[in-house]
Design an enzyme around this catalytic site. Structure first.
Site, PDB file in Angstrom:
ATOM      1  N   TYR A   1      12.181 -10.345   2.490  1.00  0.00           N
ATOM      2  CA  TYR A   1      11.159 -10.657   1.486  1.00  0.00           C
ATOM      3  C   TYR A   1      11.783 -10.947   0.120  1.00  0.00           C
ATOM      4  CZ  TYR A   1       7.623  -9.367   4.827  1.00  0.00           C
ATOM      5  OH  TYR A   1       6.822  -9.351   5.932  1.00  0.00           O
TER       6      TYR A   1
ATOM      7  N   TYR B   1       0.113  -3.092   8.995  1.00  0.00           N
ATOM      8  CA  TYR B   1       1.336  -3.899   9.091  1.00  0.00           C
ATOM      9  C   TYR B   1       1.895  -3.742  10.503  1.00  0.00           C
ATOM     10  CZ  TYR B   1       5.957  -5.818   8.605  1.00  0.00           C
ATOM     11  OH  TYR B   1       7.082  -6.585   8.803  1.00  0.00           O
TER      12      TYR B   1
ATOM     13  N   ASP C   1       0.354   1.272  17.500  1.00  0.00           N
ATOM     14  CA  ASP C   1       1.672   0.869  17.018  1.00  0.00           C
ATOM     15  C   ASP C   1       2.327   2.094  16.372  1.00  0.00           C
ATOM     16  OD1 ASP C   1       3.797   0.006  15.513  1.00  0.00           O
ATOM     17  OD2 ASP C   1       2.798  -1.760  14.692  1.00  0.00           O
TER      18      ASP C   1
HETATM   19  C1  LIG Z   1       4.080  -0.143  12.082  1.00  0.00           C
HETATM   20  C2  LIG Z   1       5.099  -1.217  12.240  1.00  0.00           C
HETATM   21  N1  LIG Z   1       4.973  -2.106  13.233  1.00  0.00           N
HETATM   22  C3  LIG Z   1       5.879  -3.090  13.434  1.00  0.00           C
HETATM   23  C4  LIG Z   1       6.955  -3.238  12.600  1.00  0.00           C
HETATM   24  C5  LIG Z   1       7.940  -4.367  12.830  1.00  0.00           C
HETATM   25  O1  LIG Z   1       9.133  -3.874  13.330  1.00  0.00           O
HETATM   26  P1  LIG Z   1      10.483  -4.757  13.214  1.00  0.00           P
HETATM   27  O2  LIG Z   1      10.794  -4.853  11.766  1.00  0.00           O
HETATM   28  O3  LIG Z   1      11.483  -3.946  14.004  1.00  0.00           O
HETATM   29  O4  LIG Z   1      10.194  -6.073  13.846  1.00  0.00           O
HETATM   30  C6  LIG Z   1       7.117  -2.352  11.540  1.00  0.00           C
HETATM   31  C7  LIG Z   1       8.251  -2.503  10.603  1.00  0.00           C
HETATM   32  O5  LIG Z   1       8.243  -2.074   9.481  1.00  0.00           O
HETATM   33  C8  LIG Z   1       6.169  -1.312  11.350  1.00  0.00           C
HETATM   34  O6  LIG Z   1       6.270  -0.440  10.333  1.00  0.00           O
END
Ligand SMILES: Cc1ncc(COP(=O)(O)O)c(C=O)c1O
Length: 428
Positions: free
Chosen positions: A20, A148, A249
């Protein structure tokens, strides 16, 4: 020979994109020489106490002798083989362990190479499941604002539309359903009003919705918000009622960060599909996994086209699986619950004075996560060097200054981190 920091920085600035960021940005970048325990050593000789665990990952600290030894042994046998038509002990051992430690319905494991990819995989699983059940119209996802889930297109489509700058990608991005995030905080009850928007969407659109996707309890990069466990429990009940799968997630929250091994355990629920990553390998390398139930994996496998449509090149990389096996063993053999409880107490005590500052809107702590939310976004160019001068590695974003240190941090190092947050914020 030590690298020349000026040369490193000059080439970095010329050719490398950081997360970013803009090319040729004037924001500070610090060359690192090494990292050990909770210390990050800069090339200029300064030692910083790590407050970030390299974005939720390095739960045992850096350069851990047990991790290093296990990886060296694995390197002597093989670094990688393809996973199509072949298998190996590190993957088998890891799959068995993940099935054992995740909520009971999780029975089938798909290894992916990053968190974002594991989210793509989860979304595909949900869609393929309904397709196999004769409901090909169920292709869309429902989620809440401030989430996210990663930076690939599928993951981005369920990430907060404002934070994720959906407007930039409007014609390419899948259109998903969003509802307001709950305002009931962790520890609070969830009212009918809190759950009403999600209930309404499920009632109206469940014939198009394959799954609800949420970060359980803790919304991370979308705002570091901690929401009610009862909300999550009610979402889970509504999903069952309306024939919609629940994807959780746990990429950021998994492996103890919230005080439970997985954050969904705060609500005593299990998902249909679960993503894990980040601290899965103790921060040593990139590996993620998507887990699901026996019923879902069987249905997909018996449906058309009779296979699950995904297969990354580095799937189940043996080195990464070895790192994960070793990290999980280290975690489960450690007094991790006690360590997290200690960190929680240290964060509560150490960050409390911040709530007196005019610039501060809210201070909140859950497990090994401490958040100071400000009224206005920080200026990274000013604040980052201030933290480094205090001898700490803390990387704020937007209006959030937060700490999530390695679980092995000592009380005194933690106190140095919290004091640095207070000192820096009070001198801005
Ligand atoms: C809740 C969540 N899901 C997915 C991701 C994405 O993971 P990656 O950066 O390993 O692709 C992140 C990364 O910060 C996350 O915090």
């Amino acid at each position: 020979m030590k690298p020349d920091p000026d040369k490193l920085l000059a080439i970095d600035k010329k050719h490398i994109w950081h997360p970013y960021s803009a090319m040729d940005s004037d924001l500070p970048i610090y060359p690192v020489e090494s990292a050990r325990g909770v210390r990050i050593k800069l090339v200029d000789g300064r030692d910083l106490i790590d407050g970030m665990s390299s974005w939720w990952c390095a739960i045992h600290g850096y350069n851990h002798p047990v991790m290093n030894a296990a990886l060296t042994r694995q390197l002597d046998s093989m670094a990688h083989v393809m996973f199509g038509g072949l298998t190996h002990e590190p993957a088998v051992e890891l799959a068995e362990k993940l099935v054992e430690i995740t909520p009971e319905p999780m029975q089938s494991v798909f290894f992916a190479d990053s968190g974002s990819v594991s989210v793509e995989v989860a979304m595909k699983m949900a869609i393929q499941y309904w397709n196999a059940k004769g409901q090909p119209n169920k292709q869309r996802l429902l989620t809440i604002h401030h989430g996210y889930h990663g930076d690939t297109f599928g993951a981005m489509s369920v990430t907060d539309p404002v934070n994720g700058m959906h407007s930039l990608f409007a014609d390419t991005l899948a259109q998903q359903y969003f509802v307001d995030a709950p305002s009931c905080r962790f520890g609070e009850a969830c009212s009918d009003n809190d759950i009403a928007p999600l209930r309404q969407q499920l009632e109206t659109n469940n014939n198009k919705i394959a799954a609800v996707i949420l970060e359980p309890i803790i919304q991370g990069a979308g705002g570091m918000r901690f929401y009610s466990a009862e909300y999550l429990r009610r979402v889970s009940e509504l999903c069952s009622e309306h024939d919609v799968l629940l994807i959780l997630d746990e990429i950021a929250t998994g492996f103890g960060r919230s005080g439970k091994l997985f954050a969904c355990l705060h609500a005593d629920i299990a998902p249909d599909i679960m993503c894990i990553g980040k601290s899965l390998t103790g921060g040593y390398m990139s590996l993620a996994a998507t887990l699901t139930t026996g019923e879902i994996s069987r249905t997909i496998s018996n449906g058309n086209p009779g296979v699950f449509m995904h297969g990354p090149t580095f799937m189940a990389n043996p080195l990464a699986c070895t790192a994960a096996n070793t990290s999980i063993k280290l975690l489960l053999e450690s007094p991790w619950q006690q360590n997290i409880a200690n960190i929680e107490q240290g964060l509560l005590k150490g960050l409390a004075p911040c709530s007196q500052l005019e610039s501060v809107k809210d201070v909140r702590v859950l497990g090994a996560i401490g958040v100071v939310e400000l009224h206005h976004p920080v200026d990274m160019k000013t604040i980052q060097p201030m933290f480094v001068d205090e001898g700490v590695w803390i990387r704020p974003f937007g209006r959030l200054v937060y700490l999530m240190p390695p679980y092995i941090i000592s009380d005194s190092d933690l106190a140095t981190l919290t004091t640095a947050v207070y000192q820096v914020l009070s001198s801005l």
